[in-house]
Design a protein around this motif. Structure first.
Motif, PDB file in Angstrom:
ATOM      1  N   TRP A  25      68.467 -91.477 -30.215  1.00 16.70           N
ATOM      2  CA  TRP A  25      68.815 -90.341 -29.355  1.00 16.70           C
ATOM      3  C   TRP A  25      67.790 -90.153 -28.249  1.00 16.70           C
ATOM      4  CZ3 TRP A  25      73.541 -88.852 -29.547  1.00 16.70           C
ATOM      5  CH2 TRP A  25      74.261 -88.909 -30.738  1.00 16.70           C
ATOM      6  N   ALA A  26      66.514 -90.369 -28.584  1.00 18.38           N
ATOM      7  CA  ALA A  26      65.476 -90.254 -27.563  1.00 18.38           C
ATOM      8  C   ALA A  26      65.668 -91.303 -26.474  1.00 18.38           C
ATOM      9  CB  ALA A  26      64.097 -90.399 -28.199  1.00 18.38           C
ATOM     10  N   GLY A  29      68.646 -90.241 -24.365  1.00 17.39           N
ATOM     11  CA  GLY A  29      68.264 -89.160 -23.468  1.00 17.39           C
ATOM     12  C   GLY A  29      67.453 -89.663 -22.289  1.00 17.39           C
ATOM     13  N   SER A  30      66.546 -90.586 -22.556  1.00 19.79           N
ATOM     14  CA  SER A  30      65.751 -91.170 -21.487  1.00 19.79           C
ATOM     15  C   SER A  30      66.623 -91.953 -20.503  1.00 19.79           C
ATOM     16  CB  SER A  30      64.675 -92.081 -22.076  1.00 19.79           C
ATOM     17  OG  SER A  30      63.942 -92.733 -21.062  1.00 19.79           O
ATOM     18  N   LYS A  33      68.560 -89.529 -18.315  1.00 20.31           N
ATOM     19  CA  LYS A  33      67.677 -88.902 -17.333  1.00 20.31           C
ATOM     20  C   LYS A  33      67.417 -89.842 -16.163  1.00 20.31           C
ATOM     21  CE  LYS A  33      65.170 -85.774 -20.429  1.00 20.31           C
ATOM     22  NZ  LYS A  33      63.853 -85.478 -21.058  1.00 20.31           N
TER      23      LYS A  33
END
Length: 293
Positions: A25-26, A29-30, A33
């Motif tokens: 998930w990180a 998300g990155s 972005k």
């Protein structure tokens, strides 16, 4: 689990411990972005949004509206109900503009990282190549939705500003309320977004074949055009159901009462097939890819 943070000290990328359960998930998300912070992404979304705006403005300033059947489908209904500006915008965008923007994003997924030399840092942590491919594809899929919603939202906004908005007469002859019409438009946006997932998978695979993102982008867009040309040739009718572009305009079935889900299901299954095949090919290629070159 490790995460690679950007170099802000001049001493090289920094690794940070991340729990394995949240690493995916990180990473997603990155990825989102980075994708939506690019000026190129917003320029493409604004260009897509300009299509229904241009259509509505031209219809508004024209001395007389188009005759039924003249121009793109639903164009003659725009002046009668502003909500049709969104549908007409999608019809105009699907053959070229939506595949063009999706091809740019999908073609840049892996080739862009390889060309910049950041791919080796992304794979330095034990995130796994399969997870990275999945995240890159998920980012492209989110862009498909954002691109489609941009056209629909702009069409609804400009249509409501320039033309009356009221009950909508469907292709079946039934009339539904404006609220129900908005729900139908959301269904249409979902249909078109799903339609672009197969092309995104093709672009992901092509992106693993090169370190030149422009080449991957161009090849993806060209393939989308080739598929539509083949789909228009009656001599290749046997091939049409296998082309990822075959059901792109099938969302008209969602504008009937009751809703006909056949095209939606067939389209989803076809795009899932392309995702399975070209996702597997992308992984087979990416798993052997030398990230040091």
């Amino acid at each position: 689990m490790l995460r690679i943070d950007p170099d802000t000290t001049g001493r090289g990328p920094r690794t940070t411990a991340v729990r394995r359960g949240t690493a995916g998930w990180a990473l997603l998300g990155s990825e989102l972005k980075v994708l939506f912070r690019r000026s190129r992404t917003w320029a493409m979304l604004l260009a897509l949004a300009a299509i229904p705006v241009l259509i509505a403005v031209v219809v508004k300033i024209a001395s007389s509206g188009p005759d039924p059947g003249e121009g793109p489908p639903f164009l003659d209904r725009v002046s009668q109900n502003g909500l049709f500006a969104a549908v007409t915008g999608l019809v105009v965008s699907i053959p070229l503009f939506l595949p063009l923007t999706v091809g740019v994003v999908a073609g840049d997924t892996i080739a862009g990282e390889a060309g910049l030399g950041t791919l080796r840092y992304l794979l330095a942590a034990p995130a796994g190549r399969l997870r990275l491919l999945a995240v890159k594809y998920a980012g492209a899929a989110v862009f498909c939705l954002a691109a489609t919603v941009s056209v629909v939202a702009a069409g609804i906004g400009i249509g409501a500003a320039l033309f009356p908005v009221g009950p909508v007469t469907l292709l079946s002859g039934d009339t539904i309320t404006p609220g129900e019409s908005l729900l139908r438009l959301l269904l249409v946006a979902g249909y078109v977004s799903v339609s672009l997932l197969g092309l995104s998978a093709v672009g992901l695979f092509i992106s693993t074949l090169t370190v030149v993102p422009v080449g991957a982008m161009a090849a993806t867009v060209v393939l989308s055009i080739v598929a539509q040309v083949l789909d228009s040739l009656p001599q290749l009718e046997w091939l049409h159901p296998w082309l990822f572009s075959h059901y792109w305009l099938g969302f008209a079935d969602l504008l009937r009462q009751p809703v006909e889900w056949g095209s939606f299901v067939d389209n989803a299954l076809l795009q899932a097939g392309y995702l399975a095949v070209f996702g597997a090919l992308a992984y087979a290629r990416f798993a052997r890819k030398d990230i040091l070159t």
